[in-house]
Write a protein that holds these residues in place. Structure first.
Motif, short mmCIF file in Angstrom:
data_model
loop_
_atom_site.label_atom_id
_atom_site.label_comp_id
_atom_site.label_asym_id
_atom_site.label_seq_id
_atom_site.Cartn_x
_atom_site.Cartn_y
_atom_site.Cartn_z
N GLU A 176 0.82 -1.21 0.00
CA GLU A 176 0.00 0.00 0.00
C GLU A 176 0.86 1.26 0.00
OE1 GLU A 176 -3.09 0.12 2.97
OE2 GLU A 176 -3.25 2.29 2.84
N SER A 177 1.96 1.23 0.78
CA SER A 177 2.81 2.42 0.84
C SER A 177 3.95 2.35 -0.17
CB SER A 177 3.34 2.60 2.25
OG SER A 177 4.08 1.46 2.62
N LYS A 178 3.86 1.45 -1.11
CA LYS A 178 4.90 1.25 -2.13
C LYS A 178 6.29 1.23 -1.48
CE LYS A 178 2.38 2.85 -6.19
NZ LYS A 178 1.69 1.58 -6.45
N ASN A 179 6.37 0.60 -0.32
CA ASN A 179 7.62 0.53 0.42
C ASN A 179 8.38 -0.72 -0.03
OD1 ASN A 179 9.67 0.36 2.25
ND2 ASN A 179 8.39 0.93 3.99
N TYR A 180 9.18 -0.54 -1.10
CA TYR A 180 9.85 -1.68 -1.72
C TYR A 180 10.81 -2.38 -0.77
CZ TYR A 180 8.03 0.35 -6.02
OH TYR A 180 7.21 0.85 -6.98
N SER A 181 11.54 -1.56 0.03
CA SER A 181 12.55 -2.21 0.86
C SER A 181 11.91 -3.06 1.96
CB SER A 181 13.52 -1.17 1.43
OG SER A 181 12.83 -0.10 2.01
N ASP A 223 -3.52 0.07 -11.51
CA ASP A 223 -2.58 -0.05 -10.40
C ASP A 223 -2.85 -1.34 -9.64
OD1 ASP A 223 -0.86 0.17 -8.31
OD2 ASP A 223 -1.53 2.13 -7.62
N ARG A 272 15.74 7.37 2.81
CA ARG A 272 14.72 6.83 1.91
C ARG A 272 14.18 7.93 1.01
NH1 ARG A 272 13.65 1.63 4.29
NH2 ARG A 272 15.64 1.36 5.34
N GLN A 316 -5.66 -1.02 -0.76
CA GLN A 316 -6.29 -0.33 0.37
C GLN A 316 -7.52 -1.09 0.85
OE1 GLN A 316 -4.71 1.13 -1.92
NE2 GLN A 316 -3.90 3.11 -1.33
N PHE A 332 2.20 8.02 2.73
CA PHE A 332 2.95 8.44 1.55
C PHE A 332 3.58 7.17 0.99
CE2 PHE A 332 5.30 9.13 5.47
CZ PHE A 332 6.37 8.28 5.31
N TYR A 333 4.24 7.28 -0.17
CA TYR A 333 4.92 6.11 -0.72
C TYR A 333 6.40 6.16 -0.37
CZ TYR A 333 0.79 5.29 -3.61
OH TYR A 333 -0.47 5.03 -4.04
N GLU A 334 6.93 5.01 0.04
CA GLU A 334 8.37 4.94 0.32
C GLU A 334 8.99 4.22 -0.86
OE1 GLU A 334 9.28 3.58 4.29
OE2 GLU A 334 11.24 2.90 3.62
N LEU A 335 9.57 4.99 -1.79
CA LEU A 335 9.94 4.41 -3.08
C LEU A 335 11.24 3.65 -3.07
CD1 LEU A 335 8.98 7.28 -5.56
CD2 LEU A 335 7.69 5.24 -4.99
N LYS A 339 3.87 10.37 -12.88
CA LYS A 339 4.54 9.07 -12.82
C LYS A 339 5.87 9.06 -13.58
CE LYS A 339 3.34 4.25 -13.89
NZ LYS A 339 4.37 3.78 -14.76
N PHE A 387 1.96 -0.35 -12.06
CA PHE A 387 0.92 0.63 -12.35
C PHE A 387 1.28 1.41 -13.60
CE2 PHE A 387 2.64 4.73 -10.86
CZ PHE A 387 3.74 4.31 -10.14
N GLY A 388 0.26 1.84 -14.31
CA GLY A 388 0.49 2.55 -15.57
C GLY A 388 -0.63 2.24 -16.54
#
Lengths: 390, 209
Positions: free
Chosen positions: A190-195, A264, B182, A269, B83-86, B194, A220-221
């Motif tokens: 959800e938070s796009k927290n890749y790590s 996406d 981060r 969520q 928020f997003y953590e990219l 994007k 997403f795209g």
């Protein structure tokens, strides 16, 4: 004791003049779309029993609700959401009506947000709910296109992103993990927290589902997302959700949305609440989603009246604030003409005000006692013209 | 179209980020000669840099007035919400640790332990995971002092080299989590812009690897 006589509680505010005009204008346009689509208005109570919002999968945390008690000591909350009260209503008062029912609402909701974050604790929401629908694309397309018409009636530069709750559901079901671990994975997607996501997945046995989940937040795209998604989800239970989503996507293509429609697959969520398509809408200049919605087929079972349902809510306050910050938003409350009546000509002057307003000139009857006071007032307020009657 | 706006955590993280931006070919002279200005153009007006205190970076990004931010994981864990953590940018590395006076038996006995920390939320969730009730006291300055003067049984704090702990007779008894810088993004910005954001993210990740 300090008296809070002249301030409002944190997260609330008075709306004055242009703010109200902007809000009425925006809500009016959206209401027009809802009505033309055959949705009927309902209003639910401002306070409800806590139980309504503590059902499984409600997704509303206890901490975020304002609570009070009734005179029997039962716990009440100030309405934090409108869909759950509507589900309660449909499962009771509307339980014998012919399905499906189309409802819309326009009412404030209340959330007790952490202090000093600048969030609104009271905000107006409008939304529609389509309840008692079968599986299949028709209800989903109806809800999505209503959302699209609503957002395009009030903004040009917007994005709608579309996902499917079952993609993550199906993939995570193939992993040998408990609910807690699954929730941790969901949160990091959800938070796009890749790590964080990678850390969680590295602890699991590598398999097709693990590598697919790893890629979810980056999926997403535009249409190209489907090619990638099929490749990584091949042989998993997520394929049927992808099939469904691409069917919806292709059905929406004739609307010519182009880049405004995003897929996406990382949209997870409230994943225990949504059961099919999920979507969010964004408007340029607003830092958070202004529309969120989707299919929620499980919720009505919580009210002992299982039926399929879909809907969405719009944060109209955020749009109002954005509209007012635009230059030339054009919400002036000043009349163009102030009409002053000499003694004995008051009703004549009031009739003149009505006549002018009918032909589209904003006129106002002066309630001040003399012409010179009226002129002073007009000058101070910047009203261009004063007319004297009699 | 407005340039992308990036909030940087003032100080060390800011310097390293600027070095990275220069490495991938953006002219950062304006930032280096910033004087007292707080909003600075980067490159050929490709984007704007805003300098802020760590926790404020999150606030600006969350509210969408900045599209991206560079902030330490410590601040995210303590203040983060939506928020997003990219990306993990890989610099600014250190660790959260639980430390006590040397040779004290922290987990022994039945009394509820007192922890001094600058990071009450991190501390709360660390002990919640252990199903352990602790008393948490927020300290603003040198946390190491608290166990020495008898205010607390232990501390939860950021440890880089461990030399401050050592000099005061404290030792790490458990690592809480790893920390590094981060790249974070506003949720709406990532959807609306994007391409630009992904391009910058990819370039940054390429030089940090």
């Amino acid at each position: 004791m300090k008296r809070n006589l002249k301030i409002t509680p944190e997260g609330t505010k008075d709306f004055l003049f242009a703010e109200c005009s902007a809000m009425d204008d925006i809500c009016g346009k959206i209401e027009g779309v809802f009505r033309s689509r055959g949705f009927k208005k309902v209003i639910t109570p401002g306070i409800e029993f806590f139980d309504v919002f503590s059902v499984n999968c409600s997704g509303i945390s206890q901490e975020s609700m304002y609570k009070l008690t009734d005179n029997k000591g039962r716990l009440l909350v100030v309405r934090p959401d409108s869909t759950l009260p509507i589900a309660r209503m449909v499962s009771s008062r509307l339980s014998n009506s012919t399905l499906p029912v189309r409802l819309y609402y326009k009412q404030a909701v209340y959330r007790n947000n952490p202090t000093l974050t600048g969030r609104r604790n009271e905000f107006m929401q409008m939304g529609v709910e389509l309840l008692g629908v079968e599986e299949g694309i028709r209800p989903d397309l109806e809800i999505l296109s209503t959302a699209l018409s609503s957002i395009s009636s009030i903004a040009d530069d917007f994005r709608i992103e579309l996902g499917h709750a079952r993609v993550f559901d199906a993939l995570s079901a193939e992993l040998d993990i408990d609910e807690n671990y699954k929730e941790k994975i969901r949160l990091s997607i959800e938070s796009k927290n890749y790590s964080a996501l990678n850390n969680l997945l590295d602890k699991l046995n590598p398999c097709k589902a693990v590598s697919a989940i790893r890629r979810l937040p980056s999926l997403f795209g535009g249409e190209e997302v489907f090619d990638k998604a099929y490749e990584i989800c091949k042989g998993t239970g997520a394929v049927f959700a992808l099939d469904y989503l691409s069917k919806i996507y292709n059905n929406l293509l004739p609307l010519g949305l182009g880049e405004k429609l995003i897929i996406d697959l990382g949209l997870v969520q409230r994943n225990d609440y949504y059961t099919g398509i999920v979507f969010c809408g964004y408007i340029n200049g607003i830092g958070d989603a202004v529309i969120s919605g989707g299919r929620y087929d499980k919720l009505l079972s919580e009210f002992d009246k299982p039926m399929g349902a879909a809907g969405f809510a719009i944060d109209t306050d955020a749009i109002t604030i954005k509209r007012l910050s635009d230059k030339n938003s054009g919400y002036s409350d000043n009349p163009e003409v102030l009409i002053f009546a000499n003694d004995g000509f008051e009703i004549e002057a009031i009739n003149e005000v009505s006549r002018l307003n009918e032909i589209g000139i904003k006129a106002q009857f002066s309630v001040l006692p003399t012409l010179s006071q009226t002129k002073d007032f007009a000058h101070q307020r910047g009203i261009p013209e004063v007319r004297e009657i009699g | 179209m407005k340039p992308i706006r990036i909030a940087l955590t003032k100080g060390r993280l800011e310097k390293t980020t600027i070095e990275l931006l220069e490495k991938i070919g953006y002219n950062c002279d304006e930032v280096k000669n910033k004087g007292r200005r707080l909003i600075l153009p980067v490159g050929n007006n490709d984007f704007e840099v805003v300098l802020a205190k760590a926790a404020d970076v999150i606030t600006y990004v969350e509210h969408g007035v900045c599209d991206l931010g560079v902030v330490g994981k410590d601040t995210i864990l303590e203040n983060g919400s939506s928020f997003y953590e990219l990306a993990d940018l890989g610099f600014g590395k250190c660790r959260f640790a639980l430390a006590t006076k040397k040779d004290s038996d922290f987990y022994g006995g039945y009394n509820t332990k007192t922890i001094a920390t600058k990071y009450p939320n991190v501390t709360r969730s660390f002990f919640d995971d252990k199903n352990m009730d602790v008393r948490i006291i927020k300290i603003e300055g040198s946390v190491e002092l608290a166990p020495l003067v008898g205010l607390a049984d232990g501390i939860v704090d950021i440890v880089e080299t461990g030399s401050t702990l050592k000099a005061n007779g404290l030792e790490v008894i458990e690592w809480v989590t790893d920390i590094s810088a981060r790249l974070i993004a506003n949720t709406a910005s990532l959807k609306l812009r994007k391409k630009e954001i992904e391009e910058l993210q990819n370039k940054l990740e390429a030089v940090t690897l």
